[in-house]
Design an enzyme around this catalytic site. Structure first.
Site, short mmCIF file in Angstrom:
data_model
loop_
_atom_site.label_atom_id
_atom_site.label_comp_id
_atom_site.label_asym_id
_atom_site.label_seq_id
_atom_site.Cartn_x
_atom_site.Cartn_y
_atom_site.Cartn_z
N HIS A 176 59.49 -23.72 12.53
CA HIS A 176 59.82 -22.46 11.84
C HIS A 176 61.19 -22.60 11.16
CE1 HIS A 176 58.24 -18.37 11.50
NE2 HIS A 176 59.49 -17.94 11.45
N ASN A 182 57.47 -19.26 6.23
CA ASN A 182 57.06 -20.53 6.84
C ASN A 182 55.56 -20.78 6.75
OD1 ASN A 182 59.65 -21.63 8.17
ND2 ASN A 182 59.63 -19.48 8.76
N GLY A 183 54.77 -19.71 6.90
CA GLY A 183 53.31 -19.88 6.84
C GLY A 183 52.86 -20.41 5.49
N ARG A 184 53.30 -19.72 4.42
CA ARG A 184 52.88 -20.13 3.07
C ARG A 184 53.46 -21.51 2.71
NH1 ARG A 184 55.77 -14.79 0.61
NH2 ARG A 184 55.35 -14.15 2.75
#
Length: 319
Positions: A176, A182-184
């Site tokens: 993270h 962070n996801g994208r």
């Protein structure tokens, strides 16, 4: 140091199946879709990746933004989409082994959305889902070192790129490294690692399948956290990649328009002459009358030049 994971029988079987599908795609010259299909897939990718993060814009609204039209929607959602359009358009400019490029991409993706876009975090964070703390990320002081190790793995480890991309995706989410986005970024960077070896991944809407399986996506991230290795997540992502590749081949057989088929075949033939039989061998799931209609249309559109009559007829792309 290599991140922890095990190559299970399931992973090895998926590697074999994915390699087979990529071989079929390359043989049919489907690794670079037509302009229209590229645009459709890019829109699907952006819409799905951002919807996972709570963005409300539809594929139609994203299409309008791509065409520089105005839409009515929350400003934050519009900004997210505009940033994603820019970063995906510049995808080929980024080196998947460079932390500096990762930071540049994050700066574009999160521009005007957070204060420290493009900067690795130095503070501590936890990921909350509802009222529950889902994941405590590593201490902020460790982030730079962990990211250096991860990028060393991407750059130097002899592991297959297919597996490496999934390991990176999981480890990135675990670390993270940014305060937000962070996801994208994890999904974007996996695509970047894959497309270095397999051009088809540049326009493959893997994110739309992740969106359809969003609950399992988060469950596998959580399961990998608990097990202390990325094996469950690798198995999940490899299955998603295989399904995305199968959809490319299915689209070739069932959903391509006359224009799509002609433009795909142009990529293959360039300036060489060919017969209707050659065209049929390439598109095995269409009938002879359909092939004749395709070629007649292309001649009428002045895309093809026709030579000879009946069985001796040959064609050649113009320009």
């Amino acid at each position: 140091m290599r991140p922890p994971y095990t190559l299970t029988d399931k992973i090895l079987s998926l590697v074999a199946s994915i390699s087979e599908k990529i071989g079929e795609i390359n043989a049919h010259h489907l690794y670079k879709p037509t302009t229209e299909l590229r645009k459709k897939n890019r829109i699907k990718t952006i819409q799905s990746s951002l919807e996972i993060e709570g963005n409300t814009l539809t594929e139609e609204q994203i299409t309008a933004l791509l065409d520089n039209k105005r839409i009515i929607a929350p400003l934050k959602d519009i900004q997210e989409v505009q940033n994603a359009i820019e970063v995906y358009e510049r995808l080929k400019q980024f080196n998947p082994s460079s932390i500096k490029d990762l930071e540049k991409a994050h700066a574009i993706l999160m521009k005007d959305l957070i204060d420290k876009a493009g900067k690795l975090r130095t503070s501590n964070v936890g990921i909350v889902k509802g009222s529950k703390v889902e994941h405590i990320a590593p201490d902020g002081s460790m982030v730079r070192g962990l990211m250096n190790d991860l990028f060393r793995y991407v750059k130097e480890d002899p592991e297959l790129n297919l597996i490496k991309s999934c390991v990176f995706h999981y480890e990135f989410e675990f670390i993270h490294p940014f305060l937000d986005g962070n996801g994208r970024m994890g999904r974007l960077w996996q695509t970047l690692i894959l497309m270095q070896q397999y051009p088809v991944f540049e326009y493959l809407p893997v994110e739309s399948l992740i969106k359809k399986n969003q609950k399992e996506y988060y469950n596998k991230l959580s399961e990998s956290d608990k097990k202390g290795n990325s094996t469950p997540f690798i198995e999940f992502m490899m299955a998603i990649i295989l399904e995305a590749l199968q959809q490319v081949l299915l689209a070739q057989n069932h959903n391509l328009s006359t224009k799509d088929r002609i433009l795909i075949f142009k990529e293959k033939m360039q300036n060489e002459r060919f017969s209707r039989k050659d065209y049929l061998q390439h598109f095995k799931n269409i009938s002879a009358p359909t092939a004749s209609r395709d070629l007649k249309w292309a001649v009428e559109q002045k895309i093809l030049e026709k030579y000879g009559e009946q069985r001796l007829t040959e064609y050649q792309f113009i320009g």
